[in-house]
Design an enzyme around this catalytic site. Structure first.
Site, PDB file in Angstrom:
ATOM      1  NE  ARG A  67      -2.381  -1.516   3.294  1.00 62.54           N
ATOM      2  CZ  ARG A  67      -2.670  -2.577   4.027  1.00 62.54           C
ATOM      3  NH1 ARG A  67      -3.644  -3.362   3.657  1.00 62.54           N
ATOM      4  NH2 ARG A  67      -2.015  -2.824   5.137  1.00 62.54           N
ATOM      5  CD  GLU A 104       2.212  -8.856  16.699  1.00 60.59           C
ATOM      6  OE1 GLU A 104       1.597  -9.474  17.589  1.00 60.59           O
ATOM      7  OE2 GLU A 104       1.667  -8.059  15.919  1.00 60.59           O
TER       8      GLU A 104
END
Length: 178
Positions: A67, A104
């Site tokens: 994006r 993560e």
């Protein structure tokens, strides 16, 4: 219209989806803003104004996959600067510089063409979202390892509670904070 009012109006175009992509996550979707041509134009104008005011010495715009390409390429055209993509592995031809960074749960990698960022090139790094800061930090690292200088980072949205900004040593400018 002043910039603060324009930003507040733009924020109203961001849709929220609870429990997406998994339970407990509130997903902020900027594609609803892009579906409105007038709002997208206002977003473009704000990006240009903030970039010119805060990062006037940028010599290129670099966008993070994917994006960041939407916003970085528009900004590059408006500023009259070259646009350079940072991509995921296997998407760019030629000789590449790459950086692997921690997520993560696991790792990911970004790549940039070696000849895209020359030594000392002042770069404006653009992405859609600053959350935990991992991808933006990796983009900065890749630009610097390629010889460039990150003059500043511009993100459309920042999820402030996740404190991703704390991981970035370069100046960060976010348009919409949630």
């Amino acid at each position: 219209m002043d910039m603060e009012k324009k930003l507040q109006e733009l924020k109203e175009y961001i849709s929220s989806y609870p429990d997406f992509p998994k339970p407990g996550i509130l997903f902020r979707d900027m594609f609803s803003l892009l579906r409105n041509p007038n709002a997208f134009k206002d977003l473009r104008d704000v990006m240009v104004e903030i970039s010119k005011r805060n990062i006037p010495d940028a010599q290129a715009v670099v966008g993070l996959e994917s994006r960041g390409f939407l916003f970085g390429s528009v900004l590059a055209i408006e500023l009259g600067l070259p646009f350079v993509p940072i991509r995921k592995p296997g998407k760019l031809p030629g000789e590449l510089n790459k950086v692997t960074y921690q997520l993560e749960y696991g790792t990911d990698t970004f790549e940039i063409q070696k000849d895209a960022v020359t030594p000392g090139l002042k770069v404006l790094l653009v992405d859609d979202l600053l959350a935990t800061g991992g991808s933006l930090k990796a983009g900065c690292q890749l630009i610097e390892e390629s010889g460039g200088v990150v003059a500043g980072c511009l993100v459309i949205m920042e999820l402030v509670d996740l404190r991703g900004r704390d991981k970035i040593s370069q100046p960060v400018f976010s348009l919409l904070e949630f």
